[in-house]
Write an enzyme that holds these catalytic residues in place. Structure first.
Site, PDB file in Angstrom:
ATOM      1  N   GLY A   1       2.035 -18.861 -63.566  1.00 46.39           N
ATOM      2  CA  GLY A   1       1.120 -18.304 -63.046  1.00 46.39           C
ATOM      3  C   GLY A   1       0.069 -19.277 -64.230  1.00 46.39           C
ATOM      4  O   GLY A   1      -1.017 -19.240 -63.307  1.00 46.39           O
ATOM      5  N   ALA A   2       0.637 -19.208 -65.274  1.00 49.28           N
ATOM      6  CA  ALA A   2      -0.669 -19.980 -65.866  1.00 49.28           C
ATOM      7  C   ALA A   2      -0.212 -21.555 -66.011  1.00 49.28           C
ATOM      8  O   ALA A   2      -1.400 -22.377 -66.955  1.00 49.28           O
ATOM      9  CB  ALA A   2      -1.037 -19.857 -67.363  1.00 49.28           C
TER      10      ALA A   2
ATOM     11  N   HIS B   1       7.747 -17.877 -63.710  1.00 47.59           N
ATOM     12  CA  HIS B   1       6.645 -18.380 -64.344  1.00 47.59           C
ATOM     13  C   HIS B   1       5.537 -19.214 -64.451  1.00 47.59           C
ATOM     14  O   HIS B   1       4.719 -19.812 -65.548  1.00 47.59           O
ATOM     15  CB  HIS B   1       7.651 -17.991 -65.542  1.00 47.59           C
ATOM     16  CG  HIS B   1       6.246 -16.845 -66.967  1.00 47.59           C
ATOM     17  ND1 HIS B   1       6.623 -16.095 -67.393  1.00 47.59           N
ATOM     18  CD2 HIS B   1       5.386 -16.520 -66.675  1.00 47.59           C
ATOM     19  CE1 HIS B   1       5.154 -15.620 -68.845  1.00 47.59           C
ATOM     20  NE2 HIS B   1       4.378 -16.108 -67.520  1.00 47.59           N
TER      21      HIS B   1
ATOM     22  N   ARG C   1       4.169  -9.574 -65.895  1.00 45.63           N
ATOM     23  CA  ARG C   1       5.197  -9.490 -67.177  1.00 45.63           C
ATOM     24  C   ARG C   1       6.867  -9.046 -66.423  1.00 45.63           C
ATOM     25  O   ARG C   1       6.638  -7.745 -66.028  1.00 45.63           O
ATOM     26  CB  ARG C   1       5.156  -8.676 -68.279  1.00 45.63           C
ATOM     27  CG  ARG C   1       3.958 -10.020 -69.515  1.00 45.63           C
ATOM     28  CD  ARG C   1       4.727 -11.051 -70.033  1.00 45.63           C
ATOM     29  NE  ARG C   1       4.294 -11.816 -70.514  1.00 45.63           N
ATOM     30  CZ  ARG C   1       3.672 -12.792 -70.196  1.00 45.63           C
ATOM     31  NH1 ARG C   1       3.223 -13.150 -69.082  1.00 45.63           N
ATOM     32  NH2 ARG C   1       3.138 -13.140 -70.689  1.00 45.63           N
TER      33      ARG C   1
ATOM     34  N   GLU D   1      13.478 -14.656 -68.822  1.00 48.06           N
ATOM     35  CA  GLU D   1      13.319 -15.614 -68.842  1.00 48.06           C
ATOM     36  C   GLU D   1      13.438 -16.755 -69.991  1.00 48.06           C
ATOM     37  O   GLU D   1      14.054 -15.640 -71.107  1.00 48.06           O
ATOM     38  CB  GLU D   1      11.956 -15.842 -68.607  1.00 48.06           C
ATOM     39  CG  GLU D   1      11.122 -15.524 -67.600  1.00 48.06           C
ATOM     40  CD  GLU D   1       9.527 -14.892 -67.469  1.00 48.06           C
ATOM     41  OE1 GLU D   1       9.304 -16.049 -67.947  1.00 48.06           O
ATOM     42  OE2 GLU D   1       9.542 -14.303 -66.879  1.00 48.06           O
TER      43      GLU D   1
ATOM     44  N   ILE E   1      -7.145 -10.933 -65.141  1.00 45.71           N
ATOM     45  CA  ILE E   1      -6.167 -11.215 -64.368  1.00 45.71           C
ATOM     46  C   ILE E   1      -5.951  -9.927 -62.497  1.00 45.71           C
ATOM     47  O   ILE E   1      -7.213 -10.627 -61.717  1.00 45.71           O
ATOM     48  CB  ILE E   1      -5.944 -11.597 -64.423  1.00 45.71           C
ATOM     49  CG1 ILE E   1      -6.144 -12.386 -65.019  1.00 45.71           C
ATOM     50  CG2 ILE E   1      -4.381 -12.045 -63.298  1.00 45.71           C
ATOM     51  CD1 ILE E   1      -4.362 -13.045 -66.016  1.00 45.71           C
TER      52      ILE E   1
HETATM   53  N1  NAD Z   1       2.100 -15.322 -65.261  1.00 42.95           N
HETATM   54  C1  NAD Z   1       1.439 -15.889 -65.639  1.00 42.95           C
HETATM   55  O1  NAD Z   1       1.840 -16.820 -66.398  1.00 42.95           O
HETATM   56  C2  NAD Z   1       0.271 -14.883 -66.698  1.00 42.95           C
HETATM   57  C3  NAD Z   1      -1.094 -15.495 -67.071  1.00 42.95           C
HETATM   58  C4  NAD Z   1      -1.664 -15.134 -67.691  1.00 42.95           C
HETATM   59  C5  NAD Z   1      -1.736 -13.677 -67.984  1.00 42.95           C
HETATM   60  N2  NAD Z   1       0.117 -12.768 -67.617  1.00 42.95           N
HETATM   61  C6  NAD Z   1       0.027 -11.830 -67.658  1.00 42.95           C
HETATM   62  O2  NAD Z   1      -0.764 -11.021 -66.603  1.00 42.95           O
HETATM   63  C7  NAD Z   1      -1.516  -9.556 -67.761  1.00 42.95           C
HETATM   64  C8  NAD Z   1      -2.780  -9.168 -67.293  1.00 42.95           C
HETATM   65  O3  NAD Z   1      -3.258 -10.521 -68.365  1.00 42.95           O
HETATM   66  P1  NAD Z   1      -4.890  -9.847 -68.360  1.00 42.95           P
HETATM   67  O4  NAD Z   1      -5.645 -11.610 -69.424  1.00 42.95           O
HETATM   68  O5  NAD Z   1      -5.921  -9.787 -67.227  1.00 42.95           O
HETATM   69  O6  NAD Z   1      -5.363  -8.800 -69.051  1.00 42.95           O
HETATM   70  P2  NAD Z   1      -6.201  -8.281 -69.682  1.00 42.95           P
HETATM   71  O7  NAD Z   1      -6.147  -7.174 -70.958  1.00 42.95           O
HETATM   72  O8  NAD Z   1      -7.758  -8.451 -69.034  1.00 42.95           O
HETATM   73  O9  NAD Z   1      -6.187  -6.659 -69.137  1.00 42.95           O
HETATM   74  C9  NAD Z   1      -4.409  -5.837 -68.945  1.00 42.95           C
HETATM   75  C10 NAD Z   1      -5.601  -4.458 -68.314  1.00 42.95           C
HETATM   76  O10 NAD Z   1      -4.568  -3.537 -67.927  1.00 42.95           O
HETATM   77  C11 NAD Z   1      -4.923  -2.572 -67.522  1.00 42.95           C
HETATM   78  N3  NAD Z   1      -3.609  -1.559 -68.484  1.00 42.95           N
HETATM   79  C12 NAD Z   1      -3.056  -1.054 -69.738  1.00 42.95           C
HETATM   80  N4  NAD Z   1      -2.534   0.207 -70.029  1.00 42.95           N
HETATM   81  C13 NAD Z   1      -1.884   0.304 -67.890  1.00 42.95           C
HETATM   82  C14 NAD Z   1      -1.277   1.176 -67.438  1.00 42.95           C
HETATM   83  N5  NAD Z   1      -0.568   1.696 -68.058  1.00 42.95           N
HETATM   84  N6  NAD Z   1      -1.270   1.523 -65.891  1.00 42.95           N
HETATM   85  C15 NAD Z   1      -2.778   0.069 -65.465  1.00 42.95           C
HETATM   86  N7  NAD Z   1      -3.443  -0.211 -66.111  1.00 42.95           N
HETATM   87  C16 NAD Z   1      -2.855  -0.741 -67.439  1.00 42.95           C
HETATM   88  C17 NAD Z   1      -5.266  -2.137 -69.365  1.00 42.95           C
HETATM   89  O11 NAD Z   1      -6.463  -1.149 -69.445  1.00 42.95           O
HETATM   90  C18 NAD Z   1      -6.354  -3.572 -68.677  1.00 42.95           C
HETATM   91  O12 NAD Z   1      -7.609  -3.583 -67.952  1.00 42.95           O
HETATM   92  C19 NAD Z   1      -0.507  -9.517 -68.687  1.00 42.95           C
HETATM   93  O13 NAD Z   1       0.908  -8.531 -68.667  1.00 42.95           O
HETATM   94  C20 NAD Z   1      -0.449 -11.099 -69.585  1.00 42.95           C
HETATM   95  O14 NAD Z   1      -0.017 -11.414 -69.713  1.00 42.95           O
HETATM   96  C21 NAD Z   1       0.600 -13.905 -67.027  1.00 42.95           C
HETATM   97  O1  2HG Z   2       2.360 -20.081 -71.549  1.00 45.47           O
HETATM   98  C1  2HG Z   2       2.449 -19.884 -70.380  1.00 45.47           C
HETATM   99  O2  2HG Z   2       2.469 -21.059 -69.255  1.00 45.47           O
HETATM  100  C2  2HG Z   2       2.593 -18.543 -69.472  1.00 45.47           C
HETATM  101  C3  2HG Z   2       1.294 -17.388 -70.054  1.00 45.47           C
HETATM  102  C4  2HG Z   2       0.730 -16.595 -69.599  1.00 45.47           C
HETATM  103  O3  2HG Z   2       2.537 -15.823 -69.504  1.00 45.47           O
HETATM  104  C5  2HG Z   2       0.255 -15.373 -70.320  1.00 45.47           C
HETATM  105  O4  2HG Z   2       0.641 -14.220 -70.659  1.00 45.47           O
HETATM  106  O5  2HG Z   2      -1.223 -16.330 -70.671  1.00 45.47           O
END
Ligand code: NAD
Ligand code: 2HG
Length: 528
Positions: free
Chosen positions: A282-283, A280, A233, A262, A153
């Site tokens: 995002g997805a 929440h 998160r 949450e 992301i």
């Molecule tokens: N808001 C939502 O609905 C939503 C939707 C999808 C994902 N997310 C969240 O978004 C986040 C990222 O998801 P993603 O799919 O890109 O994950 P990902 O695993 O592809 O990327 C996470 C990155 O964070 C890096 N990282 C780990 N520790 C770190 C640190 N201390 N400092 C800097 N970088 C660090 C990792 O090296 C990795 O490249 C997750 O927390 C996921 O749960 C939220």
């Molecule tokens: O279930 C959701 O909509 C949240 C998903 C999102 O936070 C994720 O980590 O993939």
């Protein structure tokens, strides 16, 4: 056999169609359960599918006696106790790619809403307040966006921000200068990024290391008037410190999609006019929800039907081609482990697995897990599986080692398993014969050629005339039919072995009688 799948968070109906259409799967959707009700209900289910709302705790997992797989329709698995799942041999799968675009687009929407006060101005208008002066924003062009966590992301956000003509600088422990250059962005340490950025967006997982990564200390290092975005998160940002930093004017505004707790109905951060927020979301797009539900449903179907999954969280995932190479060996690896532990009849202290031939160059950890599973099942029962095999070995101080060797002894592939117990070290080797399937080809130093299947007897004896006849008579007396038989010896008149496959289990009475033969040193019944 019918598998029962429970879905406790709202999932896309189109996305769970693969589950509904699977012949051996019965789906129950119940998104209104309290934690207590879920703990009662879970007992009868083989699979549990959740999004981020259901808390899959150690207590819930301990009640889930039949649970084999937990599917997370999304990325973050911080609502699942992974350690407890692994200990109980429950595999956790997620859908890591399906919502990347949606989350990145939401992040950009939040950055733009924040920079132009869109939610606040809209609310004022709804309340009949036409106020252009109050809602003057800032441009994104030429501002610096600091991305903390440049994974799926974070990278997509970086590309989109460049489209807004922002300068992007990122920190991620895995980010190299070369990769940053290729992406056309800058990179720096965590401190450098937060010091230089006008907008900071976090995209790390929530873990011990990232909890309160953005805290009072971090705010103190940032530019005055910085904007903060969290669509990853809750908990990555210390909410109390953020509140203070906004009130003090250090932080000009924050856009939050996720929170430390949450769901909620009231939150003091939302009382600040500088904060824009979504619950929440995002997805939460039609596209993302369909893809994540499809991905996770397919993995659940695969796993329940004994096939390898695509997105395991508590097991390493493997590229397709590697999986295709090693999958045919899964069965052989488990059977070699089971054969050898029957042979040693003692608890293993060390397990060493040697791979050669075509297995020399590939990732073989799933084969190691299968071998250890075959060994531990003999002592610990059927709850041992590939998810918890290595964990259970470690808990019992059993050392598991894996080596690749170029000496393949003429076989195109060879797996040799060696077990050390308190009193002995024994070895068995197996291969996969093209078109003929798995074979055991060596036991200790003796050569054999036997399919690892069914009932067997392994006899160590002195090489002398008449032994085979006497052994055969005893088996005949006990009405045990010999299907195949092989003999090998170290030298004439020296130690020798017989490997028999028989039509039924060698019972204790027959075994004891065989042991009484003077020339026989040891008899072991093996059932695979
Ligand atoms: N808001 C939502 O609905 C939503 C939707 C999808 C994902 N997310 C969240 O978004 C986040 C990222 O998801 P993603 O799919 O890109 O994950 P990902 O695993 O592809 O990327 C996470 C990155 O964070 C890096 N990282 C780990 N520790 C770190 C640190 N201390 N400092 C800097 N970088 C660090 C990792 O090296 C990795 O490249 C997750 O927390 C996921 O749960 C939220
Ligand atoms: O279930 C959701 O909509 C949240 C998903 C999102 O936070 C994720 O980590 O993939």
């Amino acid at each position: 056999m019918t598998f029962h799948v429970l879905i406790t968070d709202p999932l896309s109906e189109e996305g769970i169609q693969p589950l509904r259409e699977a012949k051996n799967i019965h789906v129950v959707v119940d998104t209104e359960l309290t934690p207590e009700q879920l703990e009662e209900k879970i007992v009868g289910f083989d699979a549990l599918l959740v999004r981020s709302q259901t808390q899959v705790t150690r207590s819930l997992i301990s009640k889930a006696k039949n649970l084999k797989i937990i599917g997370r329709a999304g990325v973050g698995v911080d609502n699942i106790d992974l350690e407890a799942a692994t200990e109980h041999g429950i595999i956790v799968v997620n859908a890591p790619n399906g919502n990347t675009n949606s989350a990145a687009e939401h992040t950009m929407a939040m950055i733009m809403a924040l920079s132009r006060n869109i939610p606040q101005a809209y609310l004022a208008l709804k309340n009949h307040e036409w106020n252009r002066k109050k809602y003057v924003g800032v441009e994104l062009k030429d501002k610096t966006l600091g991305v903390i966590g440049l994974g799926r992301i974070g990278s997509e956000v970086a590309y989109r921000a460049k489209g807004q003509r922002m300068n992007v600088i990122a920190y991620d422990p895995f980010l190299t200068k070369e990769k940053a250059e290729k992406m056309g962005i800058g990179c720096g340490t965590f401190e450098e990024v937060i010091q230089q950025a006008d907008f900071i967006t976090v995209h790390t997982p929530l873990m011990k290391e990232t909890r309160h990564l953005i805290n009072a200390d971090a705010f103190a290092k940032m530019k005055d008037g910085v904007y903060i975005v969290n669509c990853a998160r809750g908990g990555i940002i210390d909410e109390d410190a953020l509140y203070d930093a906004i009130v003090s004017g250090k932080v000009a505004g924050a856009a939050l999609d996720v929170f430390e707790e949450e769901p909620f109905h009231e939150h003091r951060l939302l009382e600040l006019p500088q904060v824009v927020a979504t619950p929440h979301l995002g997805a939460s797009t039609v596209e993302a929800q369909e893809i994540v539900a499809i991905d996770v449903s397919r993995d659940v179907i695969r796993y329940l039907n004994g096939e390898p999954v695509k997105n395991p969280v508590n097991l390493p995932s493997l590229p397709k081609d590697v999986l295709a190479t090693i999958e045919p060996y899964f069965h052989l690896a488990e059977k070699l482990g089971a054969f050898l532990i029957d042979l040693v009849k003692e608890v293993a202290e060390e397990i060493h697995i040697y791979y050669s031939g075509e297995l020399y160059d590939v990732e073989v950890s799933p084969l190691t897990r299968n071998t250890v599973k075959g060994i531990l099942k003999r002592h610990l029962g059927s709850h041992v599986n590939d998810v918890n095999a290595l964990y259970l070995a470690e808990r019992r101080d059993i050392t598991v080692r894996e080596s690749k060797t170029s000496s393949n002894k003429g076989f195109t592939n060879l797996i040799t398993v060696e077990i050390k117990t308190k009193s002995q070290t024994r070895r068995v080797s197996g291969t996969l014969l093209n078109g003929l399937g798995p074979r055991i080809v060596k036991v200790d130093d003796y050569s054999v050629d036997v399919t690892p299947k069914g009932h067997m007897v392994f006899i160590q004896h002195i090489d002398m005339p008449g032994v085979i006849g006497r052994m055969g008579s005893i088996l005949a007396k006990h009405d045990i039919n010999i299907a195949t038989m092989q003999v090998d010896r170290s030298d004439v008149g020296g130690s020798a072995m017989m490997m028999l496959t028989i039509d039924r289990h060698l019972d204790d009475a027959a075994l004891e009688e065989l042991k009484k033969l003077q020339e026989i040193n040891d008899v072991v019944a093996i059932d695979l």
